[in-house]
Design an enzyme around this catalytic site. Sequence first.
Site, short mmCIF file in Angstrom:
data_model
loop_
_atom_site.label_atom_id
_atom_site.label_comp_id
_atom_site.label_asym_id
_atom_site.label_seq_id
_atom_site.Cartn_x
_atom_site.Cartn_y
_atom_site.Cartn_z
N TYR A 18 -19.19 11.82 -35.66
CA TYR A 18 -19.01 11.36 -34.28
C TYR A 18 -19.36 12.46 -33.27
O TYR A 18 -19.51 12.18 -32.08
CB TYR A 18 -17.57 10.91 -34.03
CG TYR A 18 -17.12 9.73 -34.84
CD1 TYR A 18 -18.00 8.98 -35.63
CD2 TYR A 18 -15.78 9.33 -34.82
CE1 TYR A 18 -17.57 7.90 -36.38
CE2 TYR A 18 -15.35 8.25 -35.56
CZ TYR A 18 -16.22 7.55 -36.34
OH TYR A 18 -15.78 6.48 -37.08
N LEU A 69 -11.98 -5.63 -33.19
CA LEU A 69 -12.17 -6.69 -32.19
C LEU A 69 -13.57 -7.27 -32.24
O LEU A 69 -14.02 -7.94 -31.30
CB LEU A 69 -11.85 -6.15 -30.80
CG LEU A 69 -10.43 -5.58 -30.64
CD1 LEU A 69 -10.23 -5.01 -29.25
CD2 LEU A 69 -9.38 -6.64 -30.95
N ILE A 92 -7.74 0.53 -35.63
CA ILE A 92 -8.12 1.63 -34.73
C ILE A 92 -9.17 1.17 -33.72
O ILE A 92 -10.32 1.60 -33.76
CB ILE A 92 -8.62 2.86 -35.52
CG1 ILE A 92 -9.67 2.45 -36.57
CG2 ILE A 92 -7.46 3.59 -36.19
CD1 ILE A 92 -10.41 3.65 -37.18
N ARG A 123 -7.91 -1.26 -20.96
CA ARG A 123 -7.99 -1.89 -22.28
C ARG A 123 -7.20 -1.07 -23.30
O ARG A 123 -6.62 -1.63 -24.23
CB ARG A 123 -9.45 -2.00 -22.72
CG ARG A 123 -9.69 -2.79 -23.99
CD ARG A 123 -9.24 -4.23 -23.89
NE ARG A 123 -9.78 -4.92 -22.72
CZ ARG A 123 -11.01 -5.37 -22.60
NH1 ARG A 123 -11.88 -5.20 -23.58
NH2 ARG A 123 -11.39 -6.00 -21.50
N ASN A 149 -4.49 -2.89 -25.62
CA ASN A 149 -4.53 -2.85 -27.09
C ASN A 149 -3.21 -2.39 -27.68
O ASN A 149 -2.86 -2.76 -28.81
CB ASN A 149 -5.65 -1.94 -27.56
CG ASN A 149 -7.04 -2.50 -27.29
OD1 ASN A 149 -7.19 -3.68 -27.00
ND2 ASN A 149 -8.04 -1.65 -27.38
#
Length: 279
Positions: free
Chosen positions: A51, A190, A228, A236, A240
């Site tokens: 990442y 999601l 996650i 958001r 969540n």
Amino acid sequence: MPHTIPDLRAGDVAMPVIGLGTWQLEGGAAQAMVEKALELGYRHIDTAQAYRNEQDVGAALAATGVPRDQVFLTTKVWVDQFAQGDLQRSVEASLKRLKVPRVDLLLLHWPKPKPALSETLAALNDVHGRGLTRAIGLSNFPSALMAKAQTASEAPIATNQVEYHPYLSQKTLIAKARAMGSTLTAWSPLAQGKVATDPVLIAIGQAHGKTPGQVTLRWQIQQGVATIPRTRNPARLAENFDIFDFALSDDEMARIFALARPDGRLGEWLDPAFEWDVD
């Protein structure tokens, strides 16, 4: 007031059932979102060598002042570092970027035919034995290979982090993980935003005063799956996290399970015909 987050037993460790994913959060975005998440009460942060934001995640952990032992921190070893020696050095470099003496969970990011799985698991167990991680696990491993990995590992496989959302059944992996005393962690929980317009999820959400995303995350944690979700939106992020004040009925759970379809996968997956050997 921040929520008290339930834990999920994963191997030998307790992992908060919801965390912040940081995939694609680069250029300082990861630091900002991790800081906000910890402020809201999140105590599970997921990153990876691939990442390219471990340094930002580490900076956020240092900046917030939340005690290190209160944050469950996961990172993943990329596939070009799976050989003996390479894996250990890459983990040491990750810890320097994260500015921590150890992580809570260290995963193999994807399966790779070479080097042999036994060599990679030996290296992973070595860093576990040296205290550089509290637990070890996998990411994107099919069920048969997950079982082979546990056979090759002295330490328990705490979790297998995979794509999981209402449009993709993972019942085989969930059953295998439970049989192993392990668990699943859901990435893209999601469905990259697709759940927001789903009529079934909208209707269930309306019955509870919740959004389709909140319904989906609740559906996952009620299965004993950690989740996650990743977002760039602070609002958001709070949404969540607000999933601990309602529960889905058996009928509602079944209606969501029924959304799975053969073409539901969003990401890459392995060729199931590939033959994997531990040795």
